[in-house]
Design a protein around this motif. Sequence first.
Motif, PDB file in Angstrom:
ATOM      1  N   UNK A 163      -6.343   1.838  -8.457  1.00 47.63           N
ATOM      2  CA  UNK A 163      -5.311   2.436  -9.309  1.00 47.63           C
ATOM      3  C   UNK A 163      -4.686   3.663  -8.663  1.00 47.63           C
ATOM      4  N   UNK A 164      -5.477   4.427  -7.914  1.00 45.89           N
ATOM      5  CA  UNK A 164      -4.923   5.568  -7.176  1.00 45.89           C
ATOM      6  C   UNK A 164      -3.923   5.103  -6.132  1.00 45.89           C
ATOM      7  N   UNK A 165      -4.235   4.000  -5.471  1.00 44.09           N
ATOM      8  CA  UNK A 165      -3.315   3.455  -4.477  1.00 44.09           C
ATOM      9  C   UNK A 165      -2.053   2.905  -5.134  1.00 44.09           C
ATOM     10  N   UNK A 166      -2.179   2.337  -6.297  1.00 43.11           N
ATOM     11  CA  UNK A 166      -1.010   1.851  -7.035  1.00 43.11           C
ATOM     12  C   UNK A 166      -0.102   3.026  -7.427  1.00 43.11           C
ATOM     13  N   UNK A 167      -0.720   4.136  -7.842  1.00 41.32           N
ATOM     14  CA  UNK A 167       0.046   5.358  -8.125  1.00 41.32           C
ATOM     15  C   UNK A 167       0.702   5.862  -6.844  1.00 41.32           C
ATOM     16  N   UNK A 168      -0.082   5.923  -5.766  1.00 48.94           N
ATOM     17  CA  UNK A 168       0.401   6.399  -4.467  1.00 48.94           C
ATOM     18  C   UNK A 168       1.593   5.588  -3.981  1.00 48.94           C
ATOM     19  N   UNK A 169       1.497   4.263  -4.077  1.00 46.54           N
ATOM     20  CA  UNK A 169       2.576   3.415  -3.574  1.00 46.54           C
ATOM     21  C   UNK A 169       3.811   3.503  -4.471  1.00 46.54           C
ATOM     22  N   UNK A 170       3.603   3.616  -5.764  1.00 42.82           N
ATOM     23  CA  UNK A 170       4.734   3.783  -6.686  1.00 42.82           C
ATOM     24  C   UNK A 170       5.472   5.082  -6.399  1.00 42.82           C
ATOM     25  N   UNK A 171       4.707   6.132  -6.116  1.00 46.13           N
ATOM     26  CA  UNK A 171       5.298   7.432  -5.783  1.00 46.13           C
ATOM     27  C   UNK A 171       6.053   7.354  -4.466  1.00 46.13           C
ATOM     28  N   UNK A 172       5.419   6.801  -3.457  1.00 44.70           N
ATOM     29  CA  UNK A 172       6.020   6.764  -2.122  1.00 44.70           C
ATOM     30  C   UNK A 172       7.300   5.929  -2.095  1.00 44.70           C
ATOM     31  N   UNK A 173       7.326   4.853  -2.875  1.00 48.22           N
ATOM     32  CA  UNK A 173       8.492   3.964  -2.883  1.00 48.22           C
ATOM     33  C   UNK A 173       9.519   4.343  -3.945  1.00 48.22           C
ATOM     34  N   UNK A 174       9.265   5.480  -4.626  1.00 46.55           N
ATOM     35  CA  UNK A 174      10.269   6.005  -5.548  1.00 46.55           C
ATOM     36  C   UNK A 174      10.418   5.254  -6.846  1.00 46.55           C
ATOM     37  N   UNK A 175       9.365   4.529  -7.263  1.00 49.55           N
ATOM     38  CA  UNK A 175       9.450   3.780  -8.525  1.00 49.55           C
ATOM     39  C   UNK A 175       8.466   4.303  -9.572  1.00 49.55           C
TER      40      UNK A 175
END
Length: 659
Positions: A163-175
């Motif tokens: 879930x931390x990685x899902x947050x991280x990727x959502x943040x990094x990709x601007x979504x």
Amino acid sequence: MFVLIRNEFQKILTSRGGITLTQQLARSTVSYDSSEYQYLQISKVPTLHFQASLPRLPIPKLEDTCRRYLNAQKPLLNDKELQYTASCISKFLANEGQSLQKQLIHNNDENPHTSYISELWFDMYLRDRKPLPINYNPYIIFTSESDPRYDAQLVKATNLVVSSLRFFKSLRNGVLEPEVFHMKPEKSDTELFRNITRLIPSRFSWYGAYLFKAFPLDMSQYKNIFNTTRIPKLEKDVIFHDPSAKHLVVLRKGHFYAFDVLDEDSICNPRKIAACLKAILEDDRPPNKHPVGVLTTLERDQWAQARLHLIETGNQEILKKIDSAIFILALDDEIIDTDNNKVLRTYLHADGTNRWFDKSFSLIVSKDTYSGINFEHSWGDGVAMLRYIQDVKADISKKPRFHPNEVTELAKENVNIEKLQFSLDAKSENIIKQQKAKYHEWINQICLDYIIYENFGKNQYKKFGVSPDAMMQLAFQLAFYTLENRVVSTYESCSTAAYKHGRTEAIRPCTLETKEICIAMSRTQTELSKSDLKRMIFNCSKAHNVLTKEAVMGQGFDRHLFALKKISENLNSTKSVIFQDPAYDALNYNILSTSTLSSPVIFAGGFGPVVSDGYGISYQIRDKQLATVVTSYKNSHNATKYIQALEYAFKSIHDVLRT
């Protein structure tokens, strides 16, 4: 009492079908390449859509700052001291204060991309040479899961990582959904709001949100949640950020491990991550005799020198691996059981052997059900970490991606784990040995206690028409006054994230109104009736509300004076008269340092005292409860005695309010 709260929380969620839900989820399938797995959120409005149009942090008028500063000094000084401080303020206003204010405004105009406090605040943190644990790093402990099987260390750690990685990727990709404070959520926390504001150009988008009575918050700190470490340097540390890294660093028994959690740009499937964690948990090596992590508990210049020696003896690549990791996962082996004091200490400081306090944050998962974070404070504030915590906790509770019945299938997974083995010479080993002993001696000086007050909460405070936060701050003052028959400098942290690159502002809750009510309520016999006392409490609440509103709007005085002081120092001029006054240093010597992060997903949180003879007070205002954790140093103050006085203060205040 914390354990009782946890158990009741579990019963409530389980009774609502928590086990049934997770059992159903365990049977579900998902494509790990799909956006549904790869992203925690896919927002219609880009994450940083509002950033360009955020208003700038205002520079208060010099006259207003001086007036507010003098008001904060009034309850703390005697008549002679106050007269002297007032004269210093008058001289400052008439002379160098004006030129310093002009310079500050000029500097601010020259840097429209940021706030006047941002660089100065980073500099303040990074130049401080005190060790990070206790002095700076806060901790937050999560509530447990509704189904106890999902609190098992391997299952919990895997789900938190995913879930931390899902947050991280959502943040990094601007979504990732932009952080917005909704004054009227029924109007602004809607699809209409999102559909309209996303079409407004970024440089005007804040104004569109404002029409909905919604206030976008600064998200400039968020990029440093991941792939970030504070690196010790002589005199001033640096913040290191490497967004290209794809790996996680895991700590267990003082040993370091690393493995990739991203395959190209995709999050690895949960079973692969779980298999790597399982292999680490099954590594039967004894605890590391020379745990390098304990060096992050050193005074910063000492750690800078020790780290330089580590690099000179061939450990540069290992350190780079740690520094660049997306985050650190600490897997603790020690059984905490129901020892609440031990729970809090584990996340505040532990013994230092299985920690890396320099990391932007460390996700800590204990052997028995507990999980939480310890985070470094220079890169950002609690608002950013609270968003991460709430989103990740909701994700692992509502839709965990790894399930207990999958543990037996992990043998089929191939694992590729790198054991990070430091090359240590006798000098490094000796430094580690000495610091282990020194840190052990230090943490044994910490006194820690807590209270959960069951008889009152936010709902009842609001029913009485007083500010819940004002009542907590009044209780803190009354407790101290009960013990020492005096009021002292008090700090309450307040976020200014409504402004571009805003950090924090100080609320000074020790007011003339709080001093007056403390004196009145501490007398064994008083001529005042309860109705008189109640009126005084209401006055206290009103005064606190004014201070809070000013601070939130960037109209406090602490950060403004701090900036003027730094400009004065940089100009190499004679120290301004207002800063030569001993009362200025005394006000900034915060005997009571207080902060709150209230959320249903937070079990507990806290930090250490910021001065040697002070208290660190963290609190949560729940609907029907008041929770407070207090720390102090044993040789100066006793947190347990303060907690006892605080319970008396709660009861006294509530007794008056009930009349």
